[in-house]
Design a protein around this motif. Structure first.
Motif, PDB file in Angstrom:
ATOM      1  N   GLY A  11       0.802  -1.182  -0.041  1.00  0.00           N
ATOM      2  CA  GLY A  11       0.267   0.120   0.060  1.00  0.00           C
ATOM      3  C   GLY A  11       0.987   1.365  -0.133  1.00  0.00           C
ATOM      4  N   THR A  12       0.386   2.259   0.025  1.00  0.00           N
ATOM      5  CA  THR A  12       1.154   3.576   0.186  1.00  0.00           C
ATOM      6  C   THR A  12       1.755   3.817   1.349  1.00  0.00           C
ATOM      7  N   GLU A  13       1.554   3.254   2.414  1.00  0.00           N
ATOM      8  CA  GLU A  13       2.572   3.418   3.355  1.00  0.00           C
ATOM      9  C   GLU A  13       3.540   2.187   3.313  1.00  0.00           C
ATOM     10  N   GLY A  14       3.687   1.447   2.424  1.00  0.00           N
ATOM     11  CA  GLY A  14       4.632   0.257   2.466  1.00  0.00           C
ATOM     12  C   GLY A  14       4.423  -0.678   3.024  1.00  0.00           C
ATOM     13  N   ARG A  15       3.024  -0.950   3.308  1.00  0.00           N
ATOM     14  CA  ARG A  15       2.841  -2.141   4.075  1.00  0.00           C
ATOM     15  C   ARG A  15       1.788  -2.765   3.185  1.00  0.00           C
ATOM     16  N   HIS A  17      -1.770  -4.382   1.944  1.00  0.00           N
ATOM     17  CA  HIS A  17      -3.359  -3.901   2.147  1.00  0.00           C
ATOM     18  C   HIS A  17      -3.716  -4.683   3.365  1.00  0.00           C
ATOM     19  N   THR A  18      -4.679  -4.269   4.340  1.00  0.00           N
ATOM     20  CA  THR A  18      -5.488  -5.013   5.134  1.00  0.00           C
ATOM     21  C   THR A  18      -6.791  -5.821   4.259  1.00  0.00           C
ATOM     22  N   GLU A  21      -9.460  -3.348   3.327  1.00  0.00           N
ATOM     23  CA  GLU A  21      -8.874  -2.480   2.256  1.00  0.00           C
ATOM     24  C   GLU A  21      -8.994  -3.063   0.948  1.00  0.00           C
TER      25      GLU A  21
END
Length: 50
Positions: A11-15, A17-18, A21
């Motif tokens: 995802g955009t935060e570098g993790r 997706h849940t 999401e």
């Protein structure tokens, strides 16, 4: 397509997706593809005399 091999999309935060999401993304893509599909379907003309 040109990205690193063997890694999932982060995802955009570098993790990753849940699950929530991912479900929202899948729903958005499904609705978008359905709208595109329906938008290009031939329509019946309901005008008199045509």
């Amino acid at each position: 397509m040109g990205g690193p091999r063997g890694t999932g999309h982060a995802g955009t935060e570098g993790r990753p997706h849940t699950a929530i999401e991912r479900a929202l993304i899948e729903k958005l893509i499904t609705l978008t593809l359905n709208d595109l599909f329906n938008g290009f379907q031939p329509r019946l003309c309901h005008y008199a005399g045509v």
